[in-house]
Design an enzyme around this catalytic site. Structure first.
Site, PDB file in Angstrom:
ATOM      1  N   GLU A  55      65.888  -6.961 -33.881  1.00  0.00           N
ATOM      2  CA  GLU A  55      66.992  -6.174 -34.054  1.00  0.00           C
ATOM      3  C   GLU A  55      67.078  -5.682 -35.311  1.00  0.00           C
ATOM      4  O   GLU A  55      67.492  -4.635 -35.449  1.00  0.00           O
ATOM      5  CB  GLU A  55      68.117  -6.987 -33.550  1.00  0.00           C
ATOM      6  CG  GLU A  55      68.153  -7.383 -32.105  1.00  0.00           C
ATOM      7  CD  GLU A  55      68.269  -6.498 -31.143  1.00  0.00           C
ATOM      8  OE1 GLU A  55      68.578  -5.114 -31.635  1.00  0.00           O
ATOM      9  OE2 GLU A  55      67.966  -6.368 -29.920  1.00  0.00           O
ATOM     10  N   TYR A 138      76.821  -4.720 -34.212  1.00  0.00           N
ATOM     11  CA  TYR A 138      75.643  -4.829 -33.296  1.00  0.00           C
ATOM     12  C   TYR A 138      74.739  -5.887 -33.040  1.00  0.00           C
ATOM     13  O   TYR A 138      74.460  -6.245 -32.055  1.00  0.00           O
ATOM     14  CB  TYR A 138      75.242  -3.155 -33.453  1.00  0.00           C
ATOM     15  CG  TYR A 138      73.748  -3.255 -32.560  1.00  0.00           C
ATOM     16  CD1 TYR A 138      73.757  -3.259 -31.385  1.00  0.00           C
ATOM     17  CD2 TYR A 138      72.700  -3.749 -33.254  1.00  0.00           C
ATOM     18  CE1 TYR A 138      72.634  -3.261 -30.579  1.00  0.00           C
ATOM     19  CE2 TYR A 138      71.376  -3.850 -32.557  1.00  0.00           C
ATOM     20  CZ  TYR A 138      71.396  -3.561 -30.988  1.00  0.00           C
ATOM     21  OH  TYR A 138      70.218  -3.782 -30.723  1.00  0.00           O
ATOM     22  N   ASP A 156      75.207   0.240 -29.162  1.00  0.00           N
ATOM     23  CA  ASP A 156      74.459   0.859 -30.123  1.00  0.00           C
ATOM     24  C   ASP A 156      74.662   2.366 -29.673  1.00  0.00           C
ATOM     25  O   ASP A 156      75.416   2.763 -29.037  1.00  0.00           O
ATOM     26  CB  ASP A 156      73.075   0.630 -30.105  1.00  0.00           C
ATOM     27  CG  ASP A 156      72.372   0.930 -28.958  1.00  0.00           C
ATOM     28  OD1 ASP A 156      72.873   0.971 -27.755  1.00  0.00           O
ATOM     29  OD2 ASP A 156      71.135   1.158 -29.040  1.00  0.00           O
TER      30      ASP A 156
END
Length: 370
Positions: A55, A138, A156
């Site tokens: 991520e 996020y 996102d």
DNA sequence: AAACCGTGGTA
DNA sequence: TTACCAAGGTT
């Protein structure tokens, strides 16, 4: 009063998470950091370290670009404790070329916090994750849902596009984000929230693309208000971008008698913070004559023909490159680096371009291996 | 809150 | 070629 207005009744049916999850079960992308929906149903669980690492790398970065970096990091540092124990130059060097280098600094800092203060285990809640360096709204939601099955709303750029189209939200970003997140929250299922998060992002990355969305193939084609109105391609509405100025400067390629080259490490914060560099002048928006006034040594500099150009997020750069041989190693700041060791240094792309301009032979080591 | 912070791919 | 954009965070 009626629970639904006449306008809503004549509009589109409500989308469900089930529709998207059924599509995901058939069309999920196969990614190195992902547990496939099939494996997940058999009980496979994601490694929070790999979810987090992927991520961070995927922030503003394409899946294709991240792939090789992710595999290299996992091989070099299989567990968060391994990454925490690495040196800063090692981590910055491994990240070189991926961009947004504060991510690498925060990645390393976060690994140390998790290893030293959390016993090597990531927090399982959004709030706990949010407190770690480099983890924002996020990423906290993504790790909480994908690694820990928490029903977090993962929003996102893909999801902003999908949801703004699904409900025909035409308020410009970033004002629309609050509204988009409210609608997203209503969609997040209690079961398989991690797969739902990955499914919305897959949908945005494949069918619900910025241009020419493939609405006919979309699991929500009947439910999509923007598609019904024929305005899918116009959403979300984004603010205009600022013009990008050009800055100008010089770079100084100084070698010694042994053929080593002088490199420096940039300050820890700001542009290319913590990365290595070929010594250079200030970068000015004035198109002044190239100069060796700011070179690391007074010597016989030769100006190379041509320029090195590079485009950063908010400005373009045009560099003149000078080369020289140093008579002595004394009185210069920085490290003398063997030319065959440059690939081990934390040289960002713009600096690799300077290497290629000054010494094409030395730059061959930067070519990607198959 | 708007600016800062990389890079590579695509049309 | 220019423009846009990609699993954003920090200050």
């Amino acid at each position: 009063m009626a629970s639904r207005s006449k306008k809503t009744d004549t509009s589109t049916p409500l989308p469900t998470a089930r529709q998207l999850l059924d599509w995901y079960d058939r069309h999920a992308r196969d990614l190195p950091w992902r547990i496939s929906p099939k494996a997940r149903k058999k009980g496979a669980v994601a490694d929070p370290y790999k979810v987090w690492l992927s991520e961070i790398m995927l922030q503003q970065t394409t899946v294709k670009t991240v792939g090789p970096y992710f595999l290299k990091f996992v091989e070099m540092w299989p567990r968060v404790e391994d990454l925490a124990a690495a040196s800063s130059p090692e981590v910055m060097s491994a990240w070189a070329g991926l961009g947004y280098y504060s991510r690498a600094r925060n990645l390393h800092a976060c690994a140390k916090v998790v290893a030293d203060q959390h016993g090597g285990t990531f927090p399982q809640t959004e709030d706990g994750l949010l407190a770690l360096p480099g983890i924002g709204p996020y990423t906290a939601a993504a790790v909480a849902s994908i690694a820990f099955d928490q029903p977090a709303a993962v929003m996102d750029g893909n999801v902003e596009r999908v949801v703004s189209r699904l409900f025909a939200i035409d308020t410009p970003l970033p004002v629309a984000k609050t509204h988009i997140k409210e609608r997203l929250n209503e969609l997040v299922p209690q079961k398989r929230p991690g797969d739902f998060a990955q499914a919305t992002m897959d949908l945005g990355a494949t069918l619900c693309s910025p241009k020419k969305p493939a609405c006919a193939l979309c699991p929500w084609t009947e439910e999509c208000a923007a598609n019904a109105k024929g305005i899918a391609e116009t959403l979300p509405v984004k603010p205009p971008k600022k013009a990008k100025p050009t800055r100008y400067g010089s770079a100084y390629w100084l070698t010694d008698a042994k053929g080593h080259v002088l490199l420096r490490t940039r300050p820890p914060k700001g542009l290319l913070g913590g990365m290595d560099e070929v010594p250079g002048s200030e970068w000015s928006e004035q198109t002044t004559q190239p100069t060796t006034d700011e070179a690391p040594a007074k010597t016989d500099w030769q100006q190379l023909p041509g320029k090195v150009t590079h485009v950063f997020t908010h400005f373009a750069l045009e560099l003149t490159v000078y080369t020289a041989q140093a008579a002595t190693r004394s009185k210069v700041e920085g490290d003398w680096v063997p030319l065959d060791a440059l690939a081990q240094r934390a040289l960002p792309t713009v600096m690799r371009k300077i290497v290629a301009h000054a010494d094409p032979e030395a730059a061959k080591q930067f070519r990607k291996k198959a």
